[in-house]
Design a protein around this motif. Structure first.
Motif, PDB file in Angstrom:
ATOM      1  N   ALA A   1      -3.466   5.666 -15.657  1.00 35.00           N
ATOM      2  CA  ALA A   1      -4.512   4.920 -14.943  1.00 35.00           C
ATOM      3  C   ALA A   1      -3.874   4.080 -13.834  1.00 35.00           C
ATOM      4  CB  ALA A   1      -5.292   4.036 -15.912  1.00 35.00           C
ATOM      5  N   GLY A   2      -2.748   3.443 -14.150  1.00 37.52           N
ATOM      6  CA  GLY A   2      -2.023   2.686 -13.123  1.00 37.52           C
ATOM      7  C   GLY A   2      -1.600   3.582 -11.980  1.00 37.52           C
ATOM      8  N   GLY A   3      -1.185   4.802 -12.305  1.00 38.15           N
ATOM      9  CA  GLY A   3      -0.804   5.764 -11.265  1.00 38.15           C
ATOM     10  C   GLY A   3      -1.967   6.098 -10.349  1.00 38.15           C
ATOM     11  N   ALA A   4      -3.161   6.219 -10.907  1.00 39.62           N
ATOM     12  CA  ALA A   4      -4.341   6.482 -10.073  1.00 39.62           C
ATOM     13  C   ALA A   4      -4.581   5.318  -9.118  1.00 39.62           C
ATOM     14  CB  ALA A   4      -5.567   6.715 -10.959  1.00 39.62           C
ATOM     15  N   PHE A   5      -4.457   4.097  -9.623  1.00 40.88           N
ATOM     16  CA  PHE A   5      -4.638   2.943  -8.753  1.00 40.88           C
ATOM     17  C   PHE A   5      -3.536   2.866  -7.697  1.00 40.88           C
ATOM     18  CE2 PHE A   5      -7.634   1.758 -12.000  1.00 40.88           C
ATOM     19  CZ  PHE A   5      -8.624   1.102 -11.277  1.00 40.88           C
ATOM     20  N   ASP A   6      -2.350   3.330  -8.024  1.00 41.04           N
ATOM     21  CA  ASP A   6      -1.249   3.371  -7.054  1.00 41.04           C
ATOM     22  C   ASP A   6      -1.575   4.324  -5.910  1.00 41.04           C
ATOM     23  OD1 ASP A   6       1.512   2.741  -6.188  1.00 41.04           O
ATOM     24  OD2 ASP A   6       1.866   4.855  -6.628  1.00 41.04           O
ATOM     25  N   ILE A   7      -2.196   5.433  -6.223  1.00 46.43           N
ATOM     26  CA  ILE A   7      -2.597   6.383  -5.171  1.00 46.43           C
ATOM     27  C   ILE A   7      -3.631   5.740  -4.254  1.00 46.43           C
ATOM     28  CG2 ILE A   7      -3.840   8.543  -4.731  1.00 46.43           C
ATOM     29  CD1 ILE A   7      -2.475   9.598  -7.338  1.00 46.43           C
ATOM     30  N   PHE A   8      -4.623   5.106  -4.865  1.00 42.66           N
ATOM     31  CA  PHE A   8      -5.733   4.563  -4.078  1.00 42.66           C
ATOM     32  C   PHE A   8      -5.357   3.318  -3.297  1.00 42.66           C
ATOM     33  CE2 PHE A   8      -8.246   7.022  -7.253  1.00 42.66           C
ATOM     34  CZ  PHE A   8      -8.761   7.933  -6.345  1.00 42.66           C
ATOM     35  N   ASP A   9      -4.414   2.500  -3.783  1.00 48.01           N
ATOM     36  CA  ASP A   9      -4.084   1.293  -3.028  1.00 48.01           C
ATOM     37  C   ASP A   9      -3.549   1.636  -1.645  1.00 48.01           C
ATOM     38  OD1 ASP A   9      -1.393   1.951  -3.568  1.00 48.01           O
ATOM     39  OD2 ASP A   9      -0.963   0.106  -4.638  1.00 48.01           O
ATOM     40  N   GLY A  10      -2.694   2.653  -1.574  1.00 54.87           N
ATOM     41  CA  GLY A  10      -2.156   3.063  -0.274  1.00 54.87           C
ATOM     42  C   GLY A  10      -3.217   3.663   0.636  1.00 54.87           C
ATOM     43  N   LYS A  11      -4.093   4.493   0.060  1.00 58.36           N
ATOM     44  CA  LYS A  11      -5.160   5.105   0.858  1.00 58.36           C
ATOM     45  C   LYS A  11      -6.105   4.038   1.406  1.00 58.36           C
ATOM     46  CE  LYS A  11      -5.040   9.620  -1.358  1.00 58.36           C
ATOM     47  NZ  LYS A  11      -4.340  10.273  -0.293  1.00 58.36           N
ATOM     48  N   ILE A  12      -6.439   3.057   0.569  1.00 58.80           N
ATOM     49  CA  ILE A  12      -7.321   1.963   1.002  1.00 58.80           C
ATOM     50  C   ILE A  12      -6.631   1.126   2.074  1.00 58.80           C
ATOM     51  CG2 ILE A  12      -8.356  -0.216   0.236  1.00 58.80           C
ATOM     52  CD1 ILE A  12      -8.938   1.252  -2.448  1.00 58.80           C
ATOM     53  N   ALA A  13      -5.351   0.831   1.873  1.00 59.51           N
ATOM     54  CA  ALA A  13      -4.612   0.020   2.848  1.00 59.51           C
ATOM     55  C   ALA A  13      -4.598   0.701   4.210  1.00 59.51           C
ATOM     56  CB  ALA A  13      -3.185  -0.228   2.353  1.00 59.51           C
ATOM     57  N   ARG A  14      -4.395   2.016   4.231  1.00 57.44           N
ATOM     58  CA  ARG A  14      -4.357   2.726   5.513  1.00 57.44           C
ATOM     59  C   ARG A  14      -5.754   2.855   6.123  1.00 57.44           C
ATOM     60  NH1 ARG A  14      -0.327   4.989   2.567  1.00 57.44           N
ATOM     61  NH2 ARG A  14      -1.560   6.687   1.683  1.00 57.44           N
ATOM     62  N   LYS A  15      -6.738   3.186   5.306  1.00 57.66           N
ATOM     63  CA  LYS A  15      -8.099   3.389   5.819  1.00 57.66           C
ATOM     64  C   LYS A  15      -8.666   2.115   6.433  1.00 57.66           C
ATOM     65  CE  LYS A  15     -12.710   4.937   4.719  1.00 57.66           C
ATOM     66  NZ  LYS A  15     -13.590   5.614   3.798  1.00 57.66           N
ATOM     67  N   TYR A  16      -8.462   0.989   5.768  1.00 55.18           N
ATOM     68  CA  TYR A  16      -9.041  -0.279   6.239  1.00 55.18           C
ATOM     69  C   TYR A  16      -8.034  -1.160   6.967  1.00 55.18           C
ATOM     70  CZ  TYR A  16     -12.964   1.110   3.348  1.00 55.18           C
ATOM     71  OH  TYR A  16     -14.018   1.800   2.812  1.00 55.18           O
ATOM     72  N   LYS A  17      -6.855  -0.590   7.280  1.00 61.44           N
ATOM     73  CA  LYS A  17      -5.808  -1.314   8.003  1.00 61.44           C
ATOM     74  C   LYS A  17      -5.465  -2.649   7.310  1.00 61.44           C
ATOM     75  CE  LYS A  17      -7.007   0.787  12.462  1.00 61.44           C
ATOM     76  NZ  LYS A  17      -7.097   2.076  11.902  1.00 61.44           N
ATOM     77  N   LEU A  18      -5.205  -2.558   6.019  1.00 63.85           N
ATOM     78  CA  LEU A  18      -4.898  -3.732   5.208  1.00 63.85           C
ATOM     79  C   LEU A  18      -3.418  -3.844   4.872  1.00 63.85           C
ATOM     80  CD1 LEU A  18      -7.925  -3.574   2.728  1.00 63.85           C
ATOM     81  CD2 LEU A  18      -7.661  -5.051   4.736  1.00 63.85           C
ATOM     82  N   SER A  19      -2.602  -2.951   5.410  1.00 56.56           N
ATOM     83  CA  SER A  19      -1.167  -2.986   5.112  1.00 56.56           C
ATOM     84  C   SER A  19      -0.541  -4.249   5.664  1.00 56.56           C
ATOM     85  CB  SER A  19      -0.470  -1.770   5.721  1.00 56.56           C
ATOM     86  OG  SER A  19      -0.913  -0.601   5.100  1.00 56.56           O
ATOM     87  N   ASN A  20       0.283  -4.868   4.860  1.00 58.01           N
ATOM     88  CA  ASN A  20       1.058  -6.018   5.294  1.00 58.01           C
ATOM     89  C   ASN A  20       2.324  -6.095   4.452  1.00 58.01           C
ATOM     90  OD1 ASN A  20       0.402  -7.366   2.824  1.00 58.01           O
ATOM     91  ND2 ASN A  20      -1.476  -8.161   3.737  1.00 58.01           N
ATOM     92  N   GLU A  21       3.230  -6.945   4.828  1.00 52.13           N
ATOM     93  CA  GLU A  21       4.519  -7.048   4.146  1.00 52.13           C
ATOM     94  C   GLU A  21       4.341  -7.432   2.675  1.00 52.13           C
ATOM     95  OE1 GLU A  21       8.454  -6.620   3.472  1.00 52.13           O
ATOM     96  OE2 GLU A  21       7.388  -6.037   5.294  1.00 52.13           O
ATOM     97  N   PHE A  22       3.409  -8.334   2.399  1.00 51.06           N
ATOM     98  CA  PHE A  22       3.144  -8.720   1.012  1.00 51.06           C
ATOM     99  C   PHE A  22       2.740  -7.495   0.193  1.00 51.06           C
ATOM    100  CE2 PHE A  22       0.310 -10.038  -2.402  1.00 51.06           C
ATOM    101  CZ  PHE A  22       1.070 -11.003  -3.052  1.00 51.06           C
ATOM    102  N   GLY A  23       1.865  -6.677   0.736  1.00 53.12           N
ATOM    103  CA  GLY A  23       1.397  -5.478   0.040  1.00 53.12           C
ATOM    104  C   GLY A  23       2.516  -4.482  -0.212  1.00 53.12           C
ATOM    105  N   VAL A  24       3.430  -4.349   0.747  1.00 51.57           N
ATOM    106  CA  VAL A  24       4.572  -3.440   0.579  1.00 51.57           C
ATOM    107  C   VAL A  24       5.420  -3.904  -0.604  1.00 51.57           C
ATOM    108  CG1 VAL A  24       6.740  -2.652   1.632  1.00 51.57           C
ATOM    109  CG2 VAL A  24       4.628  -2.690   2.989  1.00 51.57           C
TER     110      VAL A  24
END
Length: 185
Positions: free
Chosen positions: A46-69
């Motif tokens: 389940a954690g792995g599924a959320f790991d996939i989606f966090d990156g997709k969401i970050a890119r789609k909504y331009k939410l990437s930042n150093e803290f997130g990395v």
């Protein structure tokens, strides 16, 4: 709720998905201590599924930042390095080894953890928030975890000896920091 879609928020939507991954990893660790390996595995997947989606969401909504990395790498370390190693140690090594062999299994487990940590730190040093390369250099920790799960399953069902599990852990640990090129999904 605007903070969910604010790039500089530590609690933006992408990071919230990462926090769920961390929570799943922590719960998986608890269940391993209770020898409830099935619950631990379900939580890790389940954690792995959320790991996939966090990156997709970050890119789609331009939410990437150093803290997130940094947060994502911490989540990866917990869910895809510590949890599978701890699971294998509890479910395979402790059950099948004692004395010198258990000590060797402990050293190999520590080697894998250090290899995974080194890989994630190096990835963070080289990463630019929001950038995605065409391939990874070295096996990514989520793929390393999948490979360890397969070895664990092979051991659980009697297809793979505990000694093969040890060798596979060394090989997969080495591959995390190798020059192997793995296409980015």
């Amino acid at each position: 709720m605007k903070f969910l879609f604010t790039n500089n928020s530590h609690f933006n939507l992408a990071n919230m998905f990462t926090f769920v991954n961390i929570t799943a990893g922590l719960l998986a660790t608890y269940f391993i201590t209770q020898n409830n390996f099935f619950a631990a595995i379900v939580l890790t997947w389940a954690g792995g599924a959320f790991d996939i989606f966090d990156g997709k969401i970050a890119r789609k909504y331009k939410l990437s930042n150093e803290f997130g990395v940094q947060l994502d790498s911490f989540a990866d370390f917990l869910s895809f390095v510590l949890v599978p190693v701890f699971l294998i140690f509890q479910a395979v090594y402790i059950v099948n080894f004692s004395g010198v062999m258990l000590a060797a299994a402990a050293v190999i487990s520590i080697y894998y953890v250090i290899s995974g940590l080194r890989r994630l730190i190096q990835f963070n040093i080289n990463a630019d928030a929001g950038e995605v390369s065409k391939y990874f250099t070295g096996v990514p920790t989520p793929l390393g975890a999948i490979l360890l799960w397969l070895v664990f399953l092979g051991s659980t069902y009697g297809f793979v000896s505990p000694y093969i599990v040890l060798g596979a852990m060394v090989l997969i640990g080495w591959s995390l920091n190798s020059k192997i090129k793995v296409p980015h999904p």
